[in-house]
Design a protein around this motif. Structure first.
Motif, mmCIF file in Angstrom:
data_model
loop_
_atom_site.group_PDB
_atom_site.id
_atom_site.type_symbol
_atom_site.label_atom_id
_atom_site.label_comp_id
_atom_site.label_asym_id
_atom_site.label_seq_id
_atom_site.Cartn_x
_atom_site.Cartn_y
_atom_site.Cartn_z
ATOM 1 N N THR A 144 -7.446 5.956 -9.921
ATOM 2 C CA THR A 144 -6.140 5.340 -9.682
ATOM 3 C C THR A 144 -6.286 3.827 -9.539
ATOM 4 O OG1 THR A 144 -5.565 7.361 -8.506
ATOM 5 C CG2 THR A 144 -4.016 5.554 -8.344
ATOM 6 N N GLU A 145 -7.371 3.389 -8.890
ATOM 7 C CA GLU A 145 -7.614 1.951 -8.769
ATOM 8 C C GLU A 145 -7.694 1.323 -10.161
ATOM 9 O OE1 GLU A 145 -11.293 0.692 -6.869
ATOM 10 O OE2 GLU A 145 -10.554 -1.368 -6.764
ATOM 11 N N VAL A 162 -4.179 1.123 -11.661
ATOM 12 C CA VAL A 162 -3.385 0.052 -11.046
ATOM 13 C C VAL A 162 -3.873 -1.302 -11.568
ATOM 14 C CG1 VAL A 162 -2.867 -1.129 -8.872
ATOM 15 C CG2 VAL A 162 -2.723 1.352 -8.979
ATOM 16 N N LEU A 170 -7.300 3.926 -2.563
ATOM 17 C CA LEU A 170 -7.204 4.728 -3.777
ATOM 18 C C LEU A 170 -8.559 5.224 -4.263
ATOM 19 C CD1 LEU A 170 -4.667 2.575 -5.805
ATOM 20 C CD2 LEU A 170 -4.197 4.537 -4.328
ATOM 21 N N ALA A 190 0.744 5.611 -5.328
ATOM 22 C CA ALA A 190 0.355 4.310 -5.875
ATOM 23 C C ALA A 190 0.989 4.080 -7.240
ATOM 24 C CB ALA A 190 -1.167 4.210 -5.971
ATOM 25 N N ARG A 191 0.995 5.121 -8.066
ATOM 26 C CA ARG A 191 1.597 5.008 -9.405
ATOM 27 C C ARG A 191 3.098 4.758 -9.306
ATOM 28 N NH1 ARG A 191 -1.918 8.038 -13.351
ATOM 29 N NH2 ARG A 191 -3.762 8.469 -12.124
ATOM 30 N N GLN A 195 0.820 -1.199 0.000
ATOM 31 C CA GLN A 195 0.000 0.000 0.000
ATOM 32 C C GLN A 195 0.865 1.266 0.000
ATOM 33 O OE1 GLN A 195 -3.135 0.383 3.013
ATOM 34 N NE2 GLN A 195 -4.304 -0.875 1.603
ATOM 35 N N THR A 196 1.849 1.341 0.855
ATOM 36 C CA THR A 196 2.690 2.536 0.907
ATOM 37 C C THR A 196 4.169 2.212 1.037
ATOM 38 O OG1 THR A 196 2.359 2.566 3.285
ATOM 39 C CG2 THR A 196 0.983 4.035 1.973
ATOM 40 N N PRO A 205 -3.307 -3.327 -2.834
ATOM 41 C CA PRO A 205 -2.712 -2.166 -3.496
ATOM 42 C C PRO A 205 -3.721 -1.067 -3.795
ATOM 43 C CG PRO A 205 -3.047 -3.910 -5.095
ATOM 44 C CD PRO A 205 -3.417 -4.481 -3.751
ATOM 45 N N THR A 206 -4.992 -1.397 -3.807
ATOM 46 C CA THR A 206 -5.985 -0.376 -4.158
ATOM 47 C C THR A 206 -6.800 0.042 -2.946
ATOM 48 O OG1 THR A 206 -7.689 -1.991 -4.772
ATOM 49 C CG2 THR A 206 -6.157 -1.310 -6.503
#
Ligand code: ADP
Ligand code: MG
Length: 239
Positions: A181-182, A185, A177, A153-154, A98-99, A173-174
């Motif tokens: 952005t989701e 990804v 978001l 995220a990108r 995630q981060t 990962p989403t």
């Protein structure tokens, strides 16, 4: 697909992971076996505390299972010194968290270059090109703290794809978001799978489950393979 199938790029056999904190023992993984084939996208779902992140960390060689083994492209990554695991990870695995996959003191571009250097061979795709692909060409010199959630995220995605990995592992990962952005990804994850990458994605997102070929439901350290994506069947586990 059986975990022993030769086509599987990622194979886990009978993974166990115990944590001991003081007197208390947690069995985070209780014999998890799975395989992910070339070009296949597998979603891992399940309630909080089920062992999803522990599983992903063991598959990535970020953590060592207490028992069982992990193989990537036929090479065992578990039960090795950390430095060897890191090198195997740099060569074969992209990890999307995630981060946590950006180092705060490095620019976006240097974050992408770091795994490329660790790989020890020429980068398959230049950092600038990867950043352009995720729409971050003009933010290459920025530091992570100067980025918005979507930009983080990108950038994280560019780091995960830095070495054109055979295996892409993503832990929610989403999760935080925005919709746009989701979508980005997920579409890049699908692009990776279409190019032959084996993708495993821990997720709560319906969208992410929808793009998966197969869903593995985790509960209490056990994994149940639902074999084929069936929206009816997975409805209850995604919430
Ligand atoms: P999930 O990602 O599905 O929410 P986790 O893999 O993070 O689940 O956690 C599985 C179990 O292992 C939980 O009971 C959690 O409290 C425990 N656990 C995870 N990491 C540690 C740790 N470093 N030390 C002790 N217990 C841990
Ligand atoms: Mg988790």
């Amino acid at each position: 697909m059986s975990p022993s199938t030769q086509d599987n790029v990622l194979v886990a056999r009978e993974l166990y992971r115990f944590y001991r904190v003081g007197e208390e023992e947690t069995l985070a993984l209780r014999g998890v076996s799975l395989g992910v084939g070339r070009g296949e996208t597998v979603a891992v779902v399940g309630p909080s505390g089920a062992g999803k992140s522990t599983l992903l960390a063991c598959l990535a060689g970020l953590d060592e299972p207490s028992g069982g083994e992990v193989r990537v492209d036929g090479i065992r990554i578990s039960h090795r010194p950390e430095i060897e695991r890191a090198q195997l990870r740099a060569r074969h695995i992209g990890v999307l968290l995630q981060t946590r996959n950006l180092l705060p003191h490095l620019s976006v571009r240097d974050n992408v270059r770091l795994p490329q250097r660790a790989r020890g061979r020429r980068a398959p795709v230049p950092a600038e090109e990867l950043l352009a692909r995720v729409g971050m060409a003009d933010r290459a010199r920025a530091l992570p703290r100067q980025l918005s959630g979507g930009e983080l995220a990108r950038a994280g995605l560019a780091v995960a794809l830095a070495n054109a990995p055979a295996v892409l592992l993503a832990d929610e990962p989403t999760g935080e978001l925005d919709g746009e952005t989701e979508q980005l990804v997920l579409s890049m994850v699908r692009e990776q799978a279409a190019a032959g990458c084996a993708v495993l994605i821990v997720t709560h997102s319906r969208e992410a489950v929808r793009v998966a070929d197969r869903v593995i439901a985790m509960t209490d350290g056990h994994a149940a393979d639902t074999r084929r994506h069936d929206p009816e069947e997975t409805q209850h586990v995604v919430g």
